[in-house]
Design an enzyme around this catalytic site. Structure first.
Site, mmCIF file in Angstrom:
data_model
loop_
_atom_site.group_PDB
_atom_site.id
_atom_site.type_symbol
_atom_site.label_atom_id
_atom_site.label_comp_id
_atom_site.label_asym_id
_atom_site.label_seq_id
_atom_site.Cartn_x
_atom_site.Cartn_y
_atom_site.Cartn_z
ATOM 1 N N GLU A 166 -13.430 0.220 -9.472
ATOM 2 C CA GLU A 166 -13.258 1.719 -9.726
ATOM 3 C C GLU A 166 -14.001 2.135 -10.981
ATOM 4 O O GLU A 166 -13.465 2.724 -11.873
ATOM 5 C CB GLU A 166 -11.676 2.071 -9.752
ATOM 6 N N GLU A 376 -8.060 -1.508 -1.628
ATOM 7 C CA GLU A 376 -6.997 -1.038 -2.063
ATOM 8 C C GLU A 376 -6.446 -0.091 -1.093
ATOM 9 O O GLU A 376 -7.348 0.979 -0.650
ATOM 10 C CB GLU A 376 -6.785 -0.601 -3.527
HETATM 11 C C1 BGP Z 1 -6.280 2.106 -8.716
HETATM 12 C C2 BGP Z 1 -6.520 0.920 -9.442
HETATM 13 C C3 BGP Z 1 -4.868 -0.122 -9.514
HETATM 14 C C4 BGP Z 1 -3.758 0.769 -9.113
HETATM 15 C C5 BGP Z 1 -3.973 1.719 -8.299
HETATM 16 C C6 BGP Z 1 -2.476 2.437 -8.370
HETATM 17 O O1 BGP Z 1 -6.956 3.254 -9.085
HETATM 18 O O2 BGP Z 1 -7.540 0.125 -9.246
HETATM 19 O O3 BGP Z 1 -5.491 -1.027 -10.408
HETATM 20 O O4 BGP Z 1 -3.180 0.665 -10.479
HETATM 21 O O5 BGP Z 1 -4.899 2.542 -8.385
HETATM 22 O O6 BGP Z 1 -2.506 3.584 -9.234
HETATM 23 P P1 BGP Z 1 -1.343 3.912 -10.061
HETATM 24 O O7 BGP Z 1 -0.799 2.615 -10.881
HETATM 25 O O8 BGP Z 1 -1.786 4.671 -11.103
HETATM 26 O O9 BGP Z 1 -0.375 4.494 -9.137
#
Ligand code: BGP
Length: 475
Positions: A166, A376
């Site tokens: 990301e 993800e």
């Molecule tokens: C993405 C990241 C992850 C994870 C996920 C959930 O942007 O790659 O590392 O954290 O989001 O986000 P959050 O933890 O802000 O809910």
């Protein structure tokens, strides 16, 4: 009639080093920018940090055993640069290399395909101090040296590599919203650092392709497709602006080696265009520097409307966990975020939209003609641990089931989807939201008063996913 999931489909889950490992000063590890950032008062939810996280560093075998029990075919994790090179460069640290050797070997022994993210945001603080991290081209050889070290050490066992996780998120949060390190608010610096990020990505991919490593390599991109707020042509235009500004700006560079003209023009007018040398251009356009797959991190869609030149600017996201507390946000002259009455929201105001995943897959397929690895997707929610240690997360099952259906439909539409690594396997640290925003199939108890602290309990969704994998998506 839907086309079946391919037999080789990689059903899995994902994590990132800082969010699970803990042991932040063990095994010779150096400090990362996150180790420092979390210590600045007010930067994370109640000052939570990853010093201990869910202690995966010491409990990885227990976690891999649980993955095997769920039947996972793949596990995506990231390597902490500071375990391999505590100061970002110099001599590699054998204890760090060995930790990931052991993890990879354990996964393979359980027939779980390792999917390795080279960089998931934890830049060595030493490189930030020495030359400003992503803002200096000095990071290019240092990153390449780090990546080469991983390819040489693990390349005989790892077949899927993710370069940068990301880039759009860590650059914008780091240099535009000041909500990630180095907490700067300066769009010019953001685009300049981001361009260096693109050079790093291209350099590493090119090196990988030129040196005969087996396997595939690509970035993971956080893609939130844009919808227009309604049928008004001015809002259709805003949606097109948002798509180019938020998404094609990154993905076009990865795959085609150029930025969209519309955004280049906008940047030039604003005095924000990054400098592109002839050598940069040659590297970025070289097909050897282009990815083998697009990694897709999908959580939600954005709905947008027209935004006048004197309209709203960027705002930080909802980190309160209280639905409906998001602030207005946009880019003057291009678009602003709008409400979508057709979609439910999570407690952190993220739109829940499985059809959006099908749309994301189709758009990537038609624009880039690349296979997609969904790196993800998941639901962040408050979970309740019952007295009998059960967790009834039917909302998560519902969320994931609808997204699996959308993937199935996209495959029938003709999209080549390699696999699906949900966020996340165990509960873990949410960068800005602490440990209460949970994503895992496995609950991690954080009751520091009890001897059960950090104990793992499979949630209902764990058993559901096990069925999905066992039936290759036919659940
Ligand atoms: C993405 C990241 C992850 C994870 C996920 C959930 O942007 O790659 O590392 O954290 O989001 O986000 P959050 O933890 O802000 O809910």
């Amino acid at each position: 009639e839907l086309t079946a999931f391919p037999k080789s489909f990689l059903w899995g889950s994902a994590s990132a080093a800082y969010q699970i490992e803990g042991a932040y000063r063990e095994g010779g590890k150096g400090l990362s920018v996150w180790d420092k950032f979390v210590r600045i008062p007010g930067k994370t939810y109640e000052g939570t940090n990853g010093d201990v996280a869910v202690d995966h560093y010491h409990r990885y075998q227990e976690d891999v055993d649980l993955m095997a029990e769920a039947g996972l075919k793949a596990y995506r994790f990231s390597i902490a640069w500071t375990r391999i090179f505590p100061n970002g460069k110099g001599e590699p640290n054998e204890a760090g290399l060995k930790f990931y050797d052991d993890l990879i070997n354990d996964l393979i022994a359980h027939k779980i395909e390792p999917v390795v993210t080279i960089y998931h945001w934890d830049l060595p603080q030493a490189l930030q101090d020495e030359y400003g991290g992503w803002e200096s081209r000095e990071i290019i050889p240092d990153f390449l040296n780090y990546a080469k070290t991983l390819f040489d050490r693990y390349g005989d066992r790892v077949r899927y590599w993710v370069t940068l996780n990301e880039q759009n998120i860590f650059m914008q949060h780091g240099y535009l919203m000041a909500s990630h390190p180095p907490a700067v608010k300066d769009p010019k610096r953001m685009y300049a650092a981001n361009h260096i990020g693109n050079l790093v990505n291209a350099t590493v991919i090119k090196y990988f392709h030129e040196h005969g490593y087996q396997g595939q390599i690509g970035p993971s991109f956080a893609y939130s497709p844009a919808y227009p707020a309604d049928a008004a042509p001015i809002n259709q235009l805003a949606a097109d602006n948002a798509e180019q500004f938020n998404s094609y700006y990154w993905m076009d560079m990865y795959v085609f080696g150029h930025y969209p003209d519309l955004i280049r023009k906008w940047q030039t007018e604003q005095g924000l265009a990054p400098e592109i040398t002839e050598a940069d251009d040659a590297l970025l356009k070289d097909p050897l520097s282009h990815p083998d797959f697009m990694g897709l991190n999908y959580y939600q869609t954005n709905t947008v409307a027209a935004n006048p030149l004197d309209g709203v600017g960027m705002a930080a996201e909802n980190t309160s966990g209280k639905k409906g507390t998001s602030k207005e946000s946009g880019v003057p002259g291009l678009f602003k975020m709008a409400k979508n009455d057709y979609l439910q929201k999570t407690d952190w105001d993220w739109n829940i939209d499985p059809i959006g995943l099908r749309i994301a897959l189709r758009r990537i397929n038609s624009r880039y003609q690349l296979p997609v690895l969904i790196t993800e997707n998941g639901l962040g929610a408050f979970d309740t641990l019952e007295a009998d240690h059960e967790i009834h997360d039917d909302y998560r099952i519902h969320f994931l089931r609808e997204h699996v259906k959308a993937i199935h439909e996209a495959i029938s539409d003709g999209v080549d989807v390699i696999g699906y690594t949900t966020w996340s396997f165990t509960d873990l640290l949410s960068w800005l939201n602490g440990y209460r925003k949970r994503y895992g199939f496995v609950y991690v108890n954080r009751d520091e008063e009890s001897e059960k602290d950090l104990a793992r309990y499979p949630k209902d969704s764990f058993y559901w996913y096990k069925q999905v994998i066992a039936s290759n998506g036919e659940d």
